[in-house]
Design a protein around this motif. Sequence first.
Motif, short mmCIF file in Angstrom:
data_model
loop_
_atom_site.label_atom_id
_atom_site.label_comp_id
_atom_site.label_asym_id
_atom_site.label_seq_id
_atom_site.Cartn_x
_atom_site.Cartn_y
_atom_site.Cartn_z
N VAL A 1 -77.50 47.99 -24.40
CA VAL A 1 -77.49 49.36 -23.89
C VAL A 1 -78.64 49.60 -22.91
CG1 VAL A 1 -77.62 51.79 -24.54
CG2 VAL A 1 -76.38 50.21 -25.99
N GLY A 40 -67.54 41.77 -32.76
CA GLY A 40 -67.61 43.19 -32.41
C GLY A 40 -69.01 43.73 -32.38
N ASP A 41 -69.99 42.85 -32.29
CA ASP A 41 -71.38 43.30 -32.29
C ASP A 41 -72.06 43.11 -30.95
OD1 ASP A 41 -71.62 44.42 -34.77
OD2 ASP A 41 -71.97 42.50 -35.76
N MET A 60 -71.14 43.92 -26.61
CA MET A 60 -70.16 44.34 -25.63
C MET A 60 -69.64 43.12 -24.88
SD MET A 60 -71.64 47.83 -24.02
CE MET A 60 -73.34 47.50 -24.43
N SER A 81 -70.21 47.78 -33.71
CA SER A 81 -71.42 48.25 -33.01
C SER A 81 -71.27 48.13 -31.50
CB SER A 81 -72.65 47.48 -33.50
OG SER A 81 -72.64 46.17 -33.01
N SER A 82 -70.41 47.20 -31.04
CA SER A 82 -70.19 47.11 -29.59
C SER A 82 -69.47 48.34 -29.07
CB SER A 82 -69.40 45.85 -29.26
OG SER A 82 -68.15 45.87 -29.91
N ASP A 83 -68.57 48.89 -29.89
CA ASP A 83 -67.88 50.12 -29.48
C ASP A 83 -68.84 51.31 -29.46
OD1 ASP A 83 -65.49 48.85 -29.11
OD2 ASP A 83 -64.78 49.22 -31.16
N ALA A 108 -71.98 51.09 -28.84
CA ALA A 108 -72.80 50.91 -27.63
C ALA A 108 -72.05 51.40 -26.40
CB ALA A 108 -73.16 49.43 -27.48
#
Lengths: 266, 91
Positions: free
Chosen positions: A146, A182-183, A185, B13-15, B17
């Motif tokens: 981020v 899924g951790d 992007m 957690s990527s979503d 973010a």
Amino acid sequence: MSEVIVVTSGKGGVGKTTTSANVGTGLASLGKKVVLIDTDIGLRNLDVVMGLENRIVYNLVDVVEGNCRIKQALIKDKRYPSLYLMPSAQTRDKTSVNPGQMKKMIAALKEQYDYIILDCPAGIEQGFQNAIAAADRAIVVTTPEVSAIRDADRIIGLLEANDFNKIDLVVNRVRNDLIKRGDMMSINDVVDILSIPLLGFVPDDENVVIATNQGEPLVGSNTYAGIAYMNITKRVTGLEVPPMEFPKTVTFWTRVSDLFKKKQEV
Amino acid sequence: MKNIFSVFKRKKSSDVAKDRLKILLISDRVNCSPEVLERIKADIAEVISKYMKIDVNTMEIQISKTGMKSINNTKTPTLYANIPILDLRNK
């Protein structure tokens, strides 16, 4: 025709210097005449990443102030005779150089070299302004985090405001195991958010650390990062290179890491 | 076992973010908070509604950083509004 490329990111520590060193070395390995310029005055790093720190006599500020000729400040690379480094000054600060002086110096370099790569300092202050002043195009380096993406977006906005019409993205330190879980992007997510063309991604590879320890860019070597940087280099020259086999490497990685996990559990 | 349950429970957690970034960047790009953007949207809807019937639920406004060229020929952030018209005639 020569091209002046600034490598920038906003946030520090995302891999600007590593990318500059590898793309510059990669271009030289393709037979191009290349100058790498470290524009981070006061915090020079590109010399150590290139393994040329012992050969510095003059630096960027010496050239700009007229203490030496451009040629005297250029250090020839260990491996590629068509690759030169202009180191930054370590004991001066960013205000020692202004954008006008950079433009003048780069105009002189343009006559003799195919590519001039500017390693930009972190931040958006004068160091950044100096680095972008003479550049034709930009490579924005980010990681799938981020904070790095936020800064990259800000940098892209500033580059656009400065009339850059060629801004490409490099996503560094990609970890496919995290993406699959899924951790992290995905590369598509990052490209989607920043909406600039993707030059390539670089997997998170321990070989980058090893290469930096040794002061030898790993571009072209048979490592994930080495292959990735070579692909990026070729795309910089306008060649079409198919994307790296991500799924394959993924299965390999996950297999290996799974093996380790199992071992640890036993 | 604990891990298995938490996988079902938590959002990736990527979503998280991605969602945070999308909102963050809009406000970064124009110094305009999402709340202000919502108010602008409501006001635009109100004004347009005076003249035609629009679909307020699906309308969207967004700020693009690579916007149109303004007077001094530099690209400025631009506000885009997509407003579906349900009925062109005056209500």
